[in-house]
Motif scaffolding. Structure first.
Motif, short mmCIF file in Angstrom:
data_model
loop_
_atom_site.label_atom_id
_atom_site.label_comp_id
_atom_site.label_asym_id
_atom_site.label_seq_id
_atom_site.Cartn_x
_atom_site.Cartn_y
_atom_site.Cartn_z
N ASP A 29 0.82 -1.21 0.00
CA ASP A 29 0.00 0.00 0.00
C ASP A 29 0.86 1.27 0.00
OD1 ASP A 29 -2.37 -1.48 0.11
OD2 ASP A 29 -2.35 -1.52 2.30
N VAL A 30 2.15 1.13 0.23
CA VAL A 30 3.05 2.27 0.36
C VAL A 30 4.00 2.30 -0.84
CG1 VAL A 30 4.72 3.44 1.85
CG2 VAL A 30 2.94 1.99 2.87
N ALA A 31 3.90 3.35 -1.64
CA ALA A 31 4.75 3.47 -2.83
C ALA A 31 6.20 3.75 -2.43
CB ALA A 31 4.23 4.59 -3.73
N VAL A 32 7.13 3.14 -3.16
CA VAL A 32 8.55 3.39 -2.96
C VAL A 32 9.04 4.18 -4.17
CG1 VAL A 32 10.83 2.37 -2.62
CG2 VAL A 32 8.80 1.29 -1.60
N ILE A 33 9.37 5.44 -3.95
CA ILE A 33 9.72 6.37 -5.02
C ILE A 33 11.21 6.64 -4.95
CG2 ILE A 33 9.24 8.66 -5.99
CD1 ILE A 33 6.55 8.49 -4.28
N VAL A 34 11.94 6.22 -5.97
CA VAL A 34 13.41 6.21 -5.91
C VAL A 34 13.99 7.12 -6.98
CG1 VAL A 34 15.48 4.78 -5.99
CG2 VAL A 34 13.33 3.82 -5.09
N PRO A 35 14.70 8.19 -6.59
CA PRO A 35 15.43 9.00 -7.57
C PRO A 35 16.70 8.27 -7.99
CG PRO A 35 15.76 9.89 -5.38
CD PRO A 35 14.83 8.72 -5.23
N VAL A 36 17.02 8.28 -9.27
CA VAL A 36 18.20 7.58 -9.76
C VAL A 36 19.07 8.53 -10.57
CG1 VAL A 36 17.10 5.32 -9.73
CG2 VAL A 36 16.99 6.69 -11.79
N MET A 37 20.37 8.48 -10.29
CA MET A 37 21.33 9.26 -11.07
C MET A 37 21.87 8.36 -12.17
SD MET A 37 23.45 11.40 -8.20
CE MET A 37 22.61 12.20 -6.83
N THR A 38 21.87 8.86 -13.38
CA THR A 38 22.29 8.07 -14.52
C THR A 38 23.49 8.70 -15.23
OG1 THR A 38 20.68 9.23 -15.90
CG2 THR A 38 20.00 7.12 -14.96
N ILE A 39 24.31 7.82 -15.77
CA ILE A 39 25.43 8.22 -16.63
C ILE A 39 25.22 7.46 -17.92
CG2 ILE A 39 27.94 8.18 -16.90
CD1 ILE A 39 28.01 7.93 -13.76
N VAL A 40 24.77 8.15 -18.95
CA VAL A 40 24.34 7.46 -20.16
C VAL A 40 24.93 8.14 -21.39
CG1 VAL A 40 22.18 8.77 -20.20
CG2 VAL A 40 22.33 6.63 -21.46
N GLY A 41 25.34 7.33 -22.34
CA GLY A 41 25.89 7.85 -23.59
C GLY A 41 26.47 6.72 -24.41
N ASP A 42 26.61 6.96 -25.68
CA ASP A 42 27.15 5.94 -26.58
C ASP A 42 28.62 6.15 -26.89
OD1 ASP A 42 24.73 4.60 -26.73
OD2 ASP A 42 24.00 5.86 -28.37
#
Length: 338
Positions: free
Chosen positions: A211-224
């Motif tokens: 019943d309790v949402a888990v809201i997670v901020p994520v830091m990303t390092i993305v690129g080709d």
């Protein structure tokens, strides 16, 4: 798993176009932090520009606003979004609350618990015309029709809180509808602390942990390309050093195998050495606390890392570069459609 984009509030003349672009790109929602500008006004403008976008405050500072004022703002936003608004609240830290906002900060955890209950009592009052909340910090029992927003054709807004330590996580499980995990909340910390403590608090109030949402901020390092990822990595390093300077979060580093990280960051911070602060975040820190990938592999990487733990993930830096919004939006679309 829904995927939101995080942003600090922007000038009101610009936020409508940004919200519309965020929705068109494929994000589930838009989450507004609160800094020098208010999250609520940005959310109001965004609700009119992008009516299908989920909106949330993540998080708005609670104590400088009375529970009734906060509840009224959330109620109007819930109506404006046809039920797509989540009210995210946090305590902030003592220095900001006392010296910037000029209000009391004693016993912030119990105060926030009472605050959440008071906000929910106001929601009931808007529907029933009867306000009846008597807690340790807030006594509220007067409302008349002209001072009530009245009922709306949407459920009550969900109320989420920012929580880091075990007590706050248990409290969230007991009284809130969701938890905003700290940006340093890597999967090990979520598994060790967030999930079991939410479950314990939920059991106390006769609810299920689901019943309790888990809201997670994520830091990303993305690129080709290596160059693209190297640039992103340095931005993440700086962000992590900022968050990692807070003593209350030191145990997250320590338990992940990086003992003393906060103390080393604070030593550099006290000397005004901001480059030195960032230098305390090694590539090993980043590998554990951020998600690095090519564009093609990012959706799979995020699902693998958070799919069993999070209800929603919030892409911390998805809107930082205007040229990458649509690429991040496509990743969001791929995740949320699974």
């Amino acid at each position: 798993m829904d995927v939101d984009a995080m942003i600090t509030p922007q000038p009101l003349k610009t936020i409508g176009a940004l919200a519309a672009r965020t929705a068109a790109a494929g994000f589930s929602g838009l989450l507004f932090t609160e800094t020098g500008r208010t999250a609520y006004l940005n959310a109001a403008v965004a609700s009119q520009a992008a009516p299908r976008l989920d909106l949330s405050t993540g998080v708005a500072v609670a104590f400088p606003r009375s529970p009734f004022v906060t509840a009224a703002a959330a109620w109007e936003l819930q109506e404006a979004t046809d039920g797509r608004f989540r009210l995210g609240l946090g305590t902030q830290v003592r220095t900001h609350v006392v010296r910037r906002y000029g209000v009391d900060f004693e016993r912030p955890g119990p105060r926030l618990r009472d605050y959440v209950r008071a906000v929910k009592a106001c929601f009931r009052a808007f529907r029933t015309g009867r306000l009846d909340h008597h807690g340790d910090f807030y006594d509220m029992d007067f409302i008349t029709p002209q001072w009530s927003a009245g009922p709306i054709d949407a459920p009550d807004p969900k109320v989420d809180i920012a929580a880091v330590n075990p007590w706050m996580l248990r409290m969230a499980g007991e009284v809130a509808d969701g938890v905003h995990v700290h940006p340093l909340g890597e999967p090990g910390y979520i598994t060790r602390h967030v999930v079991p403590n939410i479950a314990e608090g939920a059991t106390k109030s006769g609810r299920s942990a689901s019943d309790v949402a888990v809201i997670v901020p994520v830091m990303t390092i993305v690129g080709d390309s290596d160059e693209e990822r190297d640039r992103e990595r340095e931005l993440v390093r700086t962000s992590m050093s900022f968050y990692g300077s807070t003593p209350n979060y030191a145990f997250i580093w320590d338990e992940a195998g990086f003992e003393g990280t906060t103390a080393r960051i604070r030593e550099k911070q006290k000397a005004g050495d901001y480059k030195g602060m960032a230098a305390q975040i090694t590539d090993e820190h980043i590998a554990q606390f951020a998600t690095e990938s090519t564009w093609e592999g990012l959706a799979d990487a995020l699902v693998s890392k958070y799919g069993e733990l999070a209800t929603r993930i919030v892409l911390y830096n998805a809107l930082a570069d205007p040229e990458r919004v649509e690429r991040y939006g496509e990743v969001s679309r791929r995740i949320s459609s699974r």
